[in-house]
Design a protein around this motif. Structure first.
Motif, PDB file in Angstrom:
ATOM      1  N   LEU A 139     -21.656  14.466 -31.529  1.00 47.28           N
ATOM      2  CA  LEU A 139     -20.935  13.901 -32.668  1.00 47.28           C
ATOM      3  C   LEU A 139     -20.586  15.000 -33.662  1.00 47.28           C
ATOM      4  N   GLY A 140     -19.300  15.155 -33.952  1.00 46.01           N
ATOM      5  CA  GLY A 140     -18.889  16.195 -34.881  1.00 46.01           C
ATOM      6  C   GLY A 140     -17.416  16.457 -34.699  1.00 46.01           C
ATOM      7  N   GLU A 141     -16.866  17.321 -35.529  1.00 39.88           N
ATOM      8  CA  GLU A 141     -15.417  17.510 -35.507  1.00 39.88           C
ATOM      9  C   GLU A 141     -15.001  18.904 -35.081  1.00 39.88           C
TER      10      GLU A 141
ATOM     11  N   ALA B 125     -21.515   5.393 -33.113  1.00 42.12           N
ATOM     12  CA  ALA B 125     -21.060   6.254 -32.021  1.00 42.12           C
ATOM     13  C   ALA B 125     -21.409   5.685 -30.651  1.00 42.12           C
TER      14      ALA B 125
ATOM     15  N   PRO C 281     -26.537  10.829 -32.585  1.00 42.18           N
ATOM     16  CA  PRO C 281     -26.789  12.028 -33.386  1.00 42.18           C
ATOM     17  C   PRO C 281     -28.262  12.192 -33.737  1.00 42.18           C
TER      18      PRO C 281
ATOM     19  N   LEU D  28     -17.215  16.284 -30.390  1.00 40.87           N
ATOM     20  CA  LEU D  28     -16.654  15.074 -29.821  1.00 40.87           C
ATOM     21  C   LEU D  28     -15.132  14.976 -29.900  1.00 40.87           C
ATOM     22  N   ARG D  29     -14.595  15.045 -31.090  1.00 38.20           N
ATOM     23  CA  ARG D  29     -13.165  14.920 -31.292  1.00 38.20           C
ATOM     24  C   ARG D  29     -12.573  13.822 -30.400  1.00 38.20           C
ATOM     25  N   GLY D  30     -11.415  14.111 -29.767  1.00 40.47           N
ATOM     26  CA  GLY D  30     -10.813  13.083 -28.920  1.00 40.47           C
ATOM     27  C   GLY D  30     -11.009  13.354 -27.440  1.00 40.47           C
TER      28      GLY D  30
END
Lengths: 343, 642, 315
Positions: free
Chosen positions: B27-29, B445, B409, B34-36
């Motif tokens: 989980l994170g950007e 999530a 997470p 995770l993103r897409g």
């Protein structure tokens, strides 16, 4: 098995037919397309579907008046750096942990804040905090209790000042802080613009008339007027106490005033405070014959004066000189009497 | 470029892609988070998962529709997935290659000969599909809500059945008639009584190769590799019962050293499904017209053990194309004709075994359910992740892939052992003792990642009971209970309000009530009384023992006086009024009280997030524990009104 | 079907056949996949509720009540119902009738915790005489249903008079919501027998009740609730008042021949019973229960649910 076939890779160098080569190329292109699609896909991402984001923890209550406090559009050259955030009493400590109690005890309703970046100096940013309090007095209270040293008074509103990298002001029931990432001229200019835009967007309802007007001007320390919402001077029942500092030469004192609900209550509270002082080792001191009905207490080499005049409770706190204390108390008492008579 | 090289590139590509998708399920950007990223893509491409979910729930959930693409391509190309895509297949192929190095040519040919046990995987497939099939069967027979789809399906299944029966009857098999009549009678009775004797359960995930490798990589390999470098997770991930998962994975790898693609050949139910589908595939491996010298070279590297030199077993062929490359005579080819030597196109299955596998599968679930773990005998220690469906519906969807455990997470979701019955092996449940915190009450999530909606997709609003869901309130995954026999303030006169402090909901679901308790053996005789302290007769106190602010001194019937601190012999008190003179203290004795704040749970506020259980300082069996009571997923577990 | 295929060179026909089958496979898989495609996934616990139950009362007979005294239940119920116009006023020939008895406990009739079999038999007989085509007797007891109906003697009495016992099987319940109620929402209710009949008669003994003060004709409907209904004991008065909304009966009969004065609702000792020698029949359960409360020496102040039920019904 026939031993002649033990050689590995008999066909390693066989010629590759055109069809096989074309098929290989086609398959590799498909793999390439898959890879590209996946890379394109991963850019499409909305984290808020997975976990609450800080910005949407508090949602504006439907129907509540929308504050224009975070509207930076009248100021040119500012770009939003973050989405607007909002906090209510329950969540305030998430934003300003540790200081929330100061706001909550004064009568806090809502905090909105947002960060902006300077278009021509992208490395500089500033953050605007708009605290909406219960009323003007609450806003003044939180303003006065955290006034920074070395502040320069601004003429934006009655109560406004500028510190090295921030502008702080009270307008109507809003207490506004604009904090810059540096103290450069460019930032200060934008902070001033933003403050002015806010004041224009939020005209004060009417000039507020309260106890502040009754403090004598002589010897008063500039910008020392403040309002303590609760537990003033360590005495629990003392709430909504206006105070101001005075200095003559090297002698100092503090005057205080508070309007109570009734004359009886003012008197009662004055008595309670005197009892509290005596409890802590204060000694009553005889007041001069001519003086108004003060109670004078000496405590820890300082002097305290307490009086009630109509609905007003007043006095002098921590004066290190009895003469100064008496003089100040008399002036205050006179102003209070006039205010009471006028009503 | 040789097609064989392309196949290896493809395998490497999909293997790396698979590993990448396992890594980014964080989980994170950031770009490696995770993103897409389509982290479920392999599971979705796996038509066995789509088919078994269709059987158990009569729906094909969201991305599982990708399975149609795989099926369609299999109809055209054959088992391309096994030889070109499947990451577990690729791993085994490498193991098989390593195991075969240095072997003689004859030995290699020998280990790639077809084995009768290759049939077993078809029985496994039928058994697993049968366990799931009750869902679709019951939906088909439920005529109370007629629909076009149901009618079409009923008619086509009926037509198919009739065709088969008539064919058998023509061949003179009476048994077919008897079986048909029995089934028909059972169908009519079931329809009339509306009884539902069958129950669906999704067990495909136990042996599905994609679920297996997801589980093995995310729950075993990734934590093993990551724990020293700490890139994916800052704290080492812990998964109870991952040991069994890891050992099984290791076992299959080692077996494929000896027999290449051991799992694919003997166990893999997905391979079996592809085997059945590839029966009519348009392109297939086979020999061109004569020219074969029977050198059997093609069989020395045959991954599927499908005997390409003789009558090729098309259903076993994984399209590794090794035979194509090995053939020194240009005989082997991939074309639209049947092999010149003929083909054995359907697996050699025994009818009685087929019936046994299917009946066994249908009967197994009702038998497993007799212990009532999905009904009255539900286990209070089985806390399912937020969004989990009611236990019986949950068990028709969960494929035990471990994606929810991977994405969580706080590492609070774990594979079950036998807590939720044999059926629930490796299904997700929450252990609040492990992990970095309890279940974060603003995170959904796991429900978003679940490929089969065993955890239905929640929005943050629904989880937290905001916005549109304000009237239904927050989602509850259980409720905390205080164990008063273990709780420090309740049982041991020790101040502690850790659970109350950490409760994340507002207003807090844990509140405290204050009481004063005399400290054991604290009665002392006073020697002298000073302004703000008591000097005791005996100097047996530990200095600062009572200096924590929780202790009070009880002097006669005065209100207990707070103790500031103490020395060996002296108690320093926080006094407002003067202390009584010594002769006014009866018996000159005082004792010491401790102020305790005892925690209570408010069942209306508690959402079962387990943060309290995670933080509880009673480290072993926690003094506050979440139990599945009051969980939202079924009204039957409700504890309170409102 | 041949398991092995021999290839003939250029067998165009066989190839086309294979091609067609493969194509059908692709189309079939696609069609099945797409027709069962579920893009959104399942909902949580279903919130749908069944349709509202019918009103079984007869408007022209609203608000009637009669009281009979004596020791013989069979005679008293004839008298009391006779005073209301006789069973024929309530039941048309051909009607299907449901008797909701109190069979809550597996206890013998003598301890008065359940509806008395003598009374059940007589009421069934009266329904039959009025021309009822079918009489059903039901309850969802607290103990095992089979034992309750047998031990209470209700089963034998009902069968003797030609009535049918409906045991509360799980599939006779459906999630039900009373419009405007706060507790009975999406709650399993034994609605299947109610939907099969034209008339409903409630048959309850007068009993003390530890939680609610009294158990009479309204509390008797509690036996139509399913699920883990003991959760409702947290708000006993509200649930009883909502029960008054759940069923609008044709007739209720309150048996106070012997009243259970204390240790209710189970009793257990003959000392708990008192010969109050009264039987009340009526069309307004609130009125009937209010009169019945007198037998227990209680007033409406002691039984808040009666007032709440009255308020709910008059809304």
């Amino acid at each position: 098995m026939n031993a002649t076939f033990h050689k590995p890779h008999l066909n390693a160098n066989r010629s590759v037919p055109v069809g096989e080569r074309r098929l290989s190329f086609f398959i590799l292109s498909v793999l390439g397309i898959i890879a590209l699609s996946i890379i394109a896909l991963q850019t499409r991402f909305d984290p808020s579907t997975w976990r609450a984001q800080p910005a949407d923890e508090i949602q504006p209550q439907p129907g509540a008046a929308v504050t224009q406090g975070l509207d930076a559009s009248p100021v040119s050259g500012l770009q939003a750096l973050s989405p607007p955030e909002a906090y209510d009493a329950a969540s305030l400590s998430d934003k300003i942990n540790g200081k929330a109690e100061l706001y909550l005890s004064a009568g806090f309703e809502r905090l909105e804040n947002r960060r902006f970046r300077l278009s021509d100096h992208p490395e500089h940013w500033l953050e605007q905090f708009v605290y909406t309090m219960d009323d003007h007095a609450s806003a003044f209270s939180v303003y006065s209790q955290q006034r920074r040293a070395n502040a320069r008074t601004l003429d934006l509103t009655v109560d406004a000042y500028q510190a090295a990298n921030g502008i702080f002001l009270v307008q109507d029931r809003h207490y506004v802080e604009i904090i810059g990432s540096a103290s450069s001229e460019a930032i200060v200019a934008k902070m001033t613009d933003l403050a002015r835009a806010f004041v224009q967007a939020h005209p004060a309802a009417a000039a507020v008339k309260d106890e502040r007007a009754l403090f004598p001007e002589t010897d008063r320390v500039t910008d020392s007027l403040s309002l303590t919402a609760a537990n003033a001077f360590g005495f629990e029942p003392f709430d909504q106490i206006f105070s101001a500092k005075y200095r003559r030469g090297d002698r100092t004192a503090m005057a205080f005033l508070s309007r109570r609900a009734s004359a009886a209550q003012a008197e009662e509270l004055a008595e309670a405070y005197v009892a509290y002082l005596i409890d802590y080792g204060g000694q009553p001191v005889a007041r001069p014959e001519a003086a108004p009905p003060f109670q004078v207490i000496a405590i820890l080499d300082m002097y305290e004066i307490v009086f009630s005049q109509g609905e007003l409770l007043g006095g002098v706190h921590e004066a290190d000189d009895l003469d100064l204390a008496l003089e100040l108390a008399e002036a205050l008492y006179r102003n209070a009497s006039e205010a009471s008579d006028a009503q | 470029m040789r097609i064989l090289t392309t196949r290896r590139i493809s395998q490497l590509f999909f293997f790396l892609l698979f590993i990448w998708l396992c890594v980014v399920a964080t989980l994170g950007e950031r770009w490696w988070q995770l993103r897409g990223w389509p982290i479920n893509w392999f599971l979705q491409l796996d038509p066995l998962i789509g088919l078994s979910v269709l059987l158990s729930t009569h729906t094909v959930y969201a991305g599982l529709i990708w399975g149609v693409v795989t099926v369609a391509l299999t109809f055209v190309l054959g088992r391309f997935f096994c030889g070109w895509v499947c990451p577990f297949g690729s791993v085994q192929q490498v193991m098989g290659y390593l195991g075969g190095r240095g072997m003689t040519f004859a030995r290699r040919i020998q280990r790639n000969q077809p084995h009768p046990a290759q049939r077993v995987k078809y029985y496994i497939l039928l058994f697993l599909l049968a366990t799931a099939s009750a869902g679709l069967l019951q939906w088909m027979l439920d005529t109370s809500q007629p629909g076009i789809l149901r009618t079409i399906l009923l008619v086509s299944v009926g037509a198919l059945a009739l065709t088969i029966i008539f064919k058998h009857l023509r061949n003179g098999r009476r048994a077919a008639l008897v079986i048909t009549l029995v089934i028909a009678a059972a169908g009519v009775i079931l329809h009339l009584t509306q009884a539902q004797p069958l129950t669906a359960s999704l067990q495909t995930g136990l042996l599905d190769p994609i679920a297996l490798i997801y589980r093995s990589v995310t729950l075993v390999l990734l934590p093993l590799v990551d724990s020293p470098v700490k890139i994916v997770s800052e704290t080492p991930r812990i998964y109870p019962s991952a040991g069994l998962i890891g050992l099984l994975f290791l076992l299959f790898l080692l077996l494929s050293l000896r027999i290449p693609r051991f799992y694919c050949r003997f166990i893999c139910p997905l391979g079996a499904l592809f085997g059945l589908l590839s029966r009519w595939s348009i392109w297939r491996i086979g020999q061109k017209t004569d020219g074969c010298t029977d050198c059997t070279r093609c069989e020395q590297a045959c991954e599927g053990a499908c005997a390409p030199a003789g009558k090729i077993r098309t259903s076993e062929c994984v399209l590794c194309l090794n035979c194509l490359d090995e053939c020194g005579h240009g005989v082997m080819t991939y074309h639209t004709q049947l092999s010149a030597r003929g083909e054995q196109i359907i697996p050699d299955l025994d009818r009685r075994h087929v019936v046994a596998a299917m009946v066994g599968g249908l009967a197994a679930v009702p038998i497993l359910r007799l212990d009532g773990h999905a009904s009255a005998n539900w286990r209070p220690d089985v806390i399912r992740p937020p969004g989990a469906l009611r236990e019986d519906a949950f068990l028709t969807r969960c494929i035990k892939c471990g994606q929810c455990m991977r994405v969580c997470p706080s590492n609070v979701i774990h594979p079950a052992g036998l807590q939720s019955g044999l059926e629930g092996l490796w299904t997700p449940l929450l252990h609040f003792r492990i992990g970095s915190s309890g279940c974060q009450h603003n995170c959904v999530a796991c429900s978003q990642v679940c490929p089969t909606a065993a955890l239905r997709p929640l929005s943050v609003d629904e989880r937290m009971g905001r916005g549109r869901f304000a009237s239904t309130g927050p989602l509850r995954i259980g409720m905390a209970f205080i164990d008063r026999g273990r709780c420090l303030p309740w049982a041991m006169d020790t101040p502690c309000i850790v659970c109350q402090e950490n409760c994340p909901v507002s207003p807090k679901a844990i509140f405290t009530r204050t009481l004063f308790q005399p400290v054991r053996n604290s009665v002392r005789t006073v020697q002298t009384v000073a302004a703000d302290s008591l000097v005791l007769e005996k100097g047996d106190l530990q200095p600062e023992q009572y200096g924590t602010g929780d202790y009070f001194c009880r002097i006669g019937d005065l209100r207990p006086v707070p103790i500031i601190t103490n020395t060996h012999q002296k108690l320093i008190l926080s006094v407002k009024d003067d202390l009584p003179a010594l002769d006014r203290i009866s018996g000159r004795t005082i004792d010491i009280l401790i102020r305790l704040q005892q925690p209570y749970i408010d069942p209306h506020q508690c959402i079962g997030c387990g943060v309290c259980e995670h933080e509880c300082p009673v480290q072993g069996r926690r003094a506050v524990r979440v139990s599945a009571e009051n969980e939202s997923r079924t009204r039957a577990h409700k504890l309170t009104l409102s | 079907m041949p398991n092995e295929l021999q290839s003939q060179p250029f067998d165009r026909r066989a190839f086309l056949r294979r091609m067609t089958r493969g194509l059908f496979g692709v189309i079939g898989a696609g069609a099945i996949g797409f027709s069962f495609w579920d893009r959104k996934g399942p909902e949580g616990e279903s919130q749908s509720s069944a349709g509202v139950l019918p009103d079984f009362s007869i408007p022209s007979l609203a608000g009637r009540m009669s009281v009979a005294h004596g020791d013989h239940r069979g005679r008293m119920v004839r008298e009391a119902v006779g005073a209301l116009g006789g069973m024929a006023a309530f039941i048309r020939p051909g009607d299907r009738v449901l008797l909701k008895v109190n069979a809550a406990f597996a206890a013998p009739p003598a301890i008065g915790a359940t509806s008395h079999p003598e009374l059940v038999a007589q009421v069934v007989r009266m329904c039959r005489e009025a021309g009822a085509a079918k009489v059903l007797v039901t309850d969802n007891p607290i103990n095992d249903p089979g034992s309750c109906f047998t031990l209470s003697g209700i089963s034998a009495a009902a069968h003797a008079e030609g009535a049918e016992i409906v045991l509360p099987d799980q599939d006779l319940f459906e999630p039900y919501s009373i419009p405007g109620a706060t507790l009975i929402r999406h709650w399993p209710v034994l609605t299947a027998p109610l939907r099969r009949v034209d008339k409903v008669i409630g048959l309850a003994p007068v009993k003390d009740h530890h939680r609610s003060g009294a158990s009479m004709t309204i509390k008797n409907w509690y036996g139509l609730l399913g699920g883990r209904r003991n959760i409702f004991h947290q708000q006993i008065h509200t649930i009883i008042s909502e029960l008054a909304l759940l069923i609008k009966p044709t007739l209720v009969i309150l048996d106070g021949t012997l009243s259970m004065m204390h240790n209710g609702p189970t009793g257990g000792s003959f000392d708990d019973l008192k010969a109050t020698r009264t039987l009340i029949a009526g069309t307004d359960p609130v009125a009937v229960d209010t009169r019945g409360a007198e037998l227990l020496g209680k007033t409406i102040e002691d039984l808040p649910h009666l007032r709440m039920a009255g308020d709910l019904l008059s809304r």
